[in-house]
Write a protein that holds these residues in place. Structure first.
Motif, PDB file in Angstrom:
ATOM      1  N   UNK A 185       0.851  -1.176   0.000  1.00 32.76           N
ATOM      2  CA  UNK A 185       0.000   0.000   0.000  1.00 32.76           C
ATOM      3  C   UNK A 185       0.894   1.236   0.000  1.00 32.76           C
ATOM      4  N   UNK A 186       0.624   2.189  -0.868  1.00 29.57           N
ATOM      5  CA  UNK A 186       1.388   3.427  -0.945  1.00 29.57           C
ATOM      6  C   UNK A 186       0.493   4.597  -0.547  1.00 29.57           C
ATOM      7  N   UNK A 219      10.633   7.843  -0.194  1.00 29.67           N
ATOM      8  CA  UNK A 219       9.740   6.739   0.152  1.00 29.67           C
ATOM      9  C   UNK A 219      10.342   6.006   1.349  1.00 29.67           C
ATOM     10  N   UNK A 220       9.487   5.690   2.313  1.00 31.95           N
ATOM     11  CA  UNK A 220       9.897   4.875   3.457  1.00 31.95           C
ATOM     12  C   UNK A 220       8.887   3.743   3.585  1.00 31.95           C
ATOM     13  N   UNK A 234      -9.329   2.531   4.832  1.00 36.86           N
ATOM     14  CA  UNK A 234      -8.284   2.532   3.808  1.00 36.86           C
ATOM     15  C   UNK A 234      -7.352   1.334   3.971  1.00 36.86           C
ATOM     16  N   UNK A 235      -7.065   0.972   5.220  1.00 41.34           N
ATOM     17  CA  UNK A 235      -6.194  -0.159   5.531  1.00 41.34           C
ATOM     18  C   UNK A 235      -6.788  -0.952   6.677  1.00 41.34           C
ATOM     19  N   UNK A 278      -1.600   9.629  10.690  1.00 45.35           N
ATOM     20  CA  UNK A 278      -1.214  11.037  10.518  1.00 45.35           C
ATOM     21  C   UNK A 278      -1.569  11.620   9.151  1.00 45.35           C
ATOM     22  N   UNK A 279      -1.916  10.778   8.201  1.00 51.22           N
ATOM     23  CA  UNK A 279      -2.229  11.235   6.846  1.00 51.22           C
ATOM     24  C   UNK A 279      -3.733  11.286   6.583  1.00 51.22           C
ATOM     25  N   UNK A 280      -4.535  11.020   7.624  1.00 41.63           N
ATOM     26  CA  UNK A 280      -5.984  11.056   7.495  1.00 41.63           C
ATOM     27  C   UNK A 280      -6.591   9.773   6.968  1.00 41.63           C
ATOM     28  N   UNK A 281      -5.789   8.734   6.808  1.00 34.62           N
ATOM     29  CA  UNK A 281      -6.294   7.450   6.321  1.00 34.62           C
ATOM     30  C   UNK A 281      -7.011   6.730   7.457  1.00 34.62           C
TER      31      UNK A 281
END
Length: 123
Positions: free
Chosen positions: A8-9, A37-38, A64-65, A105-108
């Protein structure tokens, strides 16, 4: 041909923000970091899966996940201690999982779950 891995990206300009949730809370480690990318993960073998859903179950939003953990109560405690608000649950669902939703932290929208047995213990 066989699928070996699904990754997943999550698009972000703040790569380091992942550490607070995915490493510090969930305990994943950095497997690769090229600056742009990490990748966080474990060395443990996992099933290759991809789901398609019209809802998240129990009339919730589709996450999302989904992240399965071996100790849902410890995961919930870590998420709360880190200050990430719980958006759903914890709930014991009729299909045999205990879970909660939290935003990273990204709103996902992240569905954190553990399988339960009939006596309430995780399997």
């Amino acid at each position: 041909m066989k699928v070996k891995r699904i990754v997943s990206n999550i698009d972000t300009q703040n790569i380091t923000a992942a550490k607070a949730f995915y490493q510090d809370v969930l305990g994943l480690r950095v497997l690769m970091d090229h600056g742009w990318i990490a990748t966080y993960g474990t060395d443990e073998e996992m099933s290759v899966q991809i789901s398609f859903a019209s809802q998240g179950g129990s009339h919730t939003l589709t996450p999302d996940l989904s992240i399965e953990v071996d100790d849902i109560d410890t995961a919930l405690e870590r998420v709360k201690k880190a200050g990430f608000p719980i958006e759903y649950g914890p709930a014991d669902e009729p299909w045999g999982v205990r879970r909660f939703y939290v935003r990273d932290p990204f709103g996902k929208l992240i569905n954190i779950l553990g399988h339960i047995t009939t006596d309430g213990d995780e399997v």
